[in-house]
Design a protein around this motif. Structure first.
Motif, mmCIF file in Angstrom:
data_model
loop_
_atom_site.group_PDB
_atom_site.id
_atom_site.type_symbol
_atom_site.label_atom_id
_atom_site.label_comp_id
_atom_site.label_asym_id
_atom_site.label_seq_id
_atom_site.Cartn_x
_atom_site.Cartn_y
_atom_site.Cartn_z
ATOM 1 N N VAL A 123 -12.862 -1.264 -0.111
ATOM 2 C CA VAL A 123 -13.488 -0.526 -1.204
ATOM 3 C C VAL A 123 -12.510 -0.205 -2.332
ATOM 4 C CG1 VAL A 123 -14.655 1.645 -1.807
ATOM 5 C CG2 VAL A 123 -15.258 0.444 0.300
ATOM 6 N N PHE A 124 -11.239 0.095 -1.986
ATOM 7 C CA PHE A 124 -10.316 0.594 -3.004
ATOM 8 C C PHE A 124 -9.115 -0.308 -3.287
ATOM 9 C CE2 PHE A 124 -12.304 4.491 -1.281
ATOM 10 C CZ PHE A 124 -12.791 5.024 -2.451
ATOM 11 N N LEU A 125 -8.787 -1.237 -2.381
ATOM 12 C CA LEU A 125 -7.542 -1.992 -2.520
ATOM 13 C C LEU A 125 -7.821 -3.480 -2.650
ATOM 14 C CD1 LEU A 125 -5.473 0.010 0.129
ATOM 15 C CD2 LEU A 125 -5.464 0.306 -2.359
ATOM 16 N N TRP A 126 -6.801 -4.278 -2.465
ATOM 17 C CA TRP A 126 -6.880 -5.714 -2.686
ATOM 18 C C TRP A 126 -6.665 -6.460 -1.377
ATOM 19 C CZ3 TRP A 126 -3.016 -2.386 -4.073
ATOM 20 C CH2 TRP A 126 -1.776 -2.588 -3.461
ATOM 21 N N PRO A 127 -7.138 -7.713 -1.283
ATOM 22 C CA PRO A 127 -6.889 -8.505 -0.065
ATOM 23 C C PRO A 127 -5.443 -8.956 0.007
ATOM 24 C CG PRO A 127 -8.029 -9.832 -1.688
ATOM 25 C CD PRO A 127 -7.984 -8.438 -2.248
ATOM 26 N N GLY A 128 -5.050 -9.421 1.185
ATOM 27 C CA GLY A 128 -3.672 -9.860 1.379
ATOM 28 C C GLY A 128 -2.899 -8.860 2.208
ATOM 29 N N ARG A 129 -1.727 -9.277 2.686
ATOM 30 C CA ARG A 129 -0.908 -8.438 3.558
ATOM 31 C C ARG A 129 0.378 -8.043 2.849
ATOM 32 N NH1 ARG A 129 -2.832 -8.863 8.821
ATOM 33 N NH2 ARG A 129 -4.161 -10.668 9.254
ATOM 34 N N SER A 130 0.690 -6.762 2.898
ATOM 35 C CA SER A 130 1.950 -6.295 2.333
ATOM 36 C C SER A 130 2.222 -4.883 2.838
ATOM 37 C CB SER A 130 1.911 -6.300 0.798
ATOM 38 O OG SER A 130 1.028 -5.304 0.315
ATOM 39 N N TYR A 131 3.495 -4.486 2.817
ATOM 40 C CA TYR A 131 3.839 -3.123 3.198
ATOM 41 C C TYR A 131 3.223 -2.121 2.225
ATOM 42 C CZ TYR A 131 7.260 -4.672 6.677
ATOM 43 O OH TYR A 131 7.861 -5.229 7.777
ATOM 44 N N LEU A 132 3.159 -2.474 0.927
ATOM 45 C CA LEU A 132 2.610 -1.555 -0.071
ATOM 46 C C LEU A 132 1.154 -1.257 0.212
ATOM 47 C CD1 LEU A 132 2.703 0.046 -2.700
ATOM 48 C CD2 LEU A 132 2.245 -2.087 -3.939
ATOM 49 N N ARG A 133 0.373 -2.319 0.435
ATOM 50 C CA ARG A 133 -1.053 -2.093 0.688
ATOM 51 C C ARG A 133 -1.253 -1.316 1.975
ATOM 52 N NH1 ARG A 133 -4.895 -6.461 2.869
ATOM 53 N NH2 ARG A 133 -4.373 -5.218 4.712
ATOM 54 N N LYS A 134 -0.486 -1.658 3.024
ATOM 55 C CA LYS A 134 -0.606 -0.930 4.287
ATOM 56 C C LYS A 134 -0.253 0.545 4.090
ATOM 57 C CE LYS A 134 -1.381 -2.697 7.659
ATOM 58 N NZ LYS A 134 -2.667 -2.967 8.334
ATOM 59 N N GLY A 135 0.770 0.798 3.265
ATOM 60 C CA GLY A 135 1.145 2.183 2.997
ATOM 61 C C GLY A 135 0.061 2.958 2.274
ATOM 62 N N LEU A 136 -0.679 2.289 1.394
ATOM 63 C CA LEU A 136 -1.773 2.943 0.686
ATOM 64 C C LEU A 136 -3.001 3.121 1.579
ATOM 65 C CD1 LEU A 136 -1.525 1.113 -2.754
ATOM 66 C CD2 LEU A 136 -0.873 3.477 -2.251
ATOM 67 N N GLU A 137 -3.196 2.194 2.501
ATOM 68 C CA GLU A 137 -4.348 2.282 3.398
ATOM 69 C C GLU A 137 -4.315 3.558 4.231
ATOM 70 O OE1 GLU A 137 -4.939 -0.975 6.036
ATOM 71 O OE2 GLU A 137 -4.967 -2.469 4.441
ATOM 72 N N ILE A 138 -3.131 3.967 4.656
ATOM 73 C CA ILE A 138 -3.022 5.080 5.603
ATOM 74 C C ILE A 138 -3.558 6.384 5.010
ATOM 75 C CG2 ILE A 138 -1.386 6.523 6.869
ATOM 76 C CD1 ILE A 138 0.227 3.943 7.407
ATOM 77 N N PRO A 139 -3.052 6.863 3.850
ATOM 78 C CA PRO A 139 -3.623 8.108 3.316
ATOM 79 C C PRO A 139 -5.079 7.957 2.893
ATOM 80 C CG PRO A 139 -2.076 7.134 1.747
ATOM 81 C CD PRO A 139 -1.921 6.382 3.035
ATOM 82 N N LEU A 140 -5.451 6.777 2.401
ATOM 83 C CA LEU A 140 -6.847 6.566 2.028
ATOM 84 C C LEU A 140 -7.758 6.662 3.244
ATOM 85 C CD1 LEU A 140 -6.679 3.657 -0.585
ATOM 86 C CD2 LEU A 140 -7.614 5.950 -0.961
ATOM 87 N N ALA A 141 -7.345 6.063 4.367
ATOM 88 C CA ALA A 141 -8.153 6.118 5.586
ATOM 89 C C ALA A 141 -8.300 7.551 6.088
ATOM 90 C CB ALA A 141 -7.529 5.240 6.665
ATOM 91 N N MET A 142 -7.241 8.318 6.030
ATOM 92 C CA MET A 142 -7.328 9.716 6.457
ATOM 93 C C MET A 142 -8.268 10.501 5.554
ATOM 94 S SD MET A 142 -3.265 10.198 7.350
ATOM 95 C CE MET A 142 -3.404 11.887 7.928
ATOM 96 N N ALA A 143 -8.235 10.196 4.242
ATOM 97 C CA ALA A 143 -9.139 10.869 3.311
ATOM 98 C C ALA A 143 -10.587 10.471 3.567
ATOM 99 C CB ALA A 143 -8.739 10.536 1.870
ATOM 100 N N LEU A 144 -10.822 9.177 3.840
ATOM 101 C CA LEU A 144 -12.186 8.718 4.132
ATOM 102 C C LEU A 144 -12.734 9.392 5.378
ATOM 103 C CD1 LEU A 144 -12.213 4.850 3.482
ATOM 104 C CD2 LEU A 144 -12.894 6.692 1.968
#
Length: 236
Positions: A123-144
């Motif tokens: 919903v909020f980020l981009w496809p692909g694998r990276s440490y940056l995206r994984k780092g953003l996923e964590i707080p977003l998932a907790m907020a969701l």
């Protein structure tokens, strides 16, 4: 000379202060926009970033949003069994699995994404694998998890998941592959759909390959092992 140096220093300091202030203002507006999106998306149909990308490039999107009550409990339990068996226990992030993956030489390239993290990415980020995206996923998932709760997370996930080229959501997938609504999916059909998710453009649930049949069999076995731990997202 001293006055010139002071003037240059003042100019540099002013520029640095302006940049810092601009960054803080940008961060504030981004957080505010995210908070508004979280509140709005709690109630309205949600697009994924892949869907938005296809619309912007004038490519077709096939998706029929349906509420969780119109999606078979078999599919709800199947995606939990396939993608995130501790979904009902964690608060958006499975720290046990994440710590195990980070300690592995493969790092973030293998798994550890919960259903909530995948929803945040879709919903909020981009496809692909990276440490940056994984780092953003964590707080977003907790907020969701906090803002939406388990049923809404699964509802959004099942309405934005990709099940083929330009094919999004459980209802469109059920209609294309099984000629029925998502509400009427059997255990076997739900397991095929869940088993196709890791590679949705190459796996056809209507004509399952040997690999998909094997994956669907694993999903069905895990569904049987879930017990009540797969029921937290079922509509009340």
């Amino acid at each position: 000379m001293a006055s010139v140096m002071a003037e240059r220093g003042g100019t540099g300091g002013g520029l640095l202060g302006w940049l810092i202030g601009w960054c803080f203002r940008l961060a504030f507006w981004l957080v505010l926009a995210l908070a508004l999106a979280l509140a709005l998306y709690r109630f309205v149909p949600v697009p994924s970033t892949l869907m938005l990308g296809r619309w912007l490039t004038l490519r077709p999107v096939e998706r029929d949003w349906v509420p969780l009550e119109r999606i078979s409990p078999n599919l709800i339990r199947a995606v939990i069994a396939s993608e995130d068996q501790r979904f009902c226990r964690h608060r958006g992030v499975d720290w046990i699995e994440l710590n195990a993956v980070m300690a592995d030489d493969d790092g973030p390239s293998r798994g550890a994404s919960t259903l909530t993290m995948q929803t945040a990415k879709n919903v909020f980020l981009w496809p692909g694998r990276s440490y940056l995206r994984k780092g953003l996923e964590i707080p977003l998932a907790m907020a969701l998890d906090l803002a939406w709760g388990k049923p809404r997370v699964v509802e959004v996930y099942l309405n934005v998941a990709e099940w083929g080229e330009g094919l999004f959501g459980a209802e469109a997938a059920a209609q294309r592959y099984f000629r029925k609504s998502a509400a009427r999916l059997t255990v076997a059909e739900a397991a095929r759909l869940a088993g196709a998710l890791p590679n949705p453009r190459l796996r056809n649930p209507a004509r399952p390959s040997r690999a998909l049949q094997s994956a669907a069999g694993r999903v069905q076995r895990r569904m049987g092992q879930l017990g009540p731990l797969g029921d937290c997202a079922l509509p009340g």
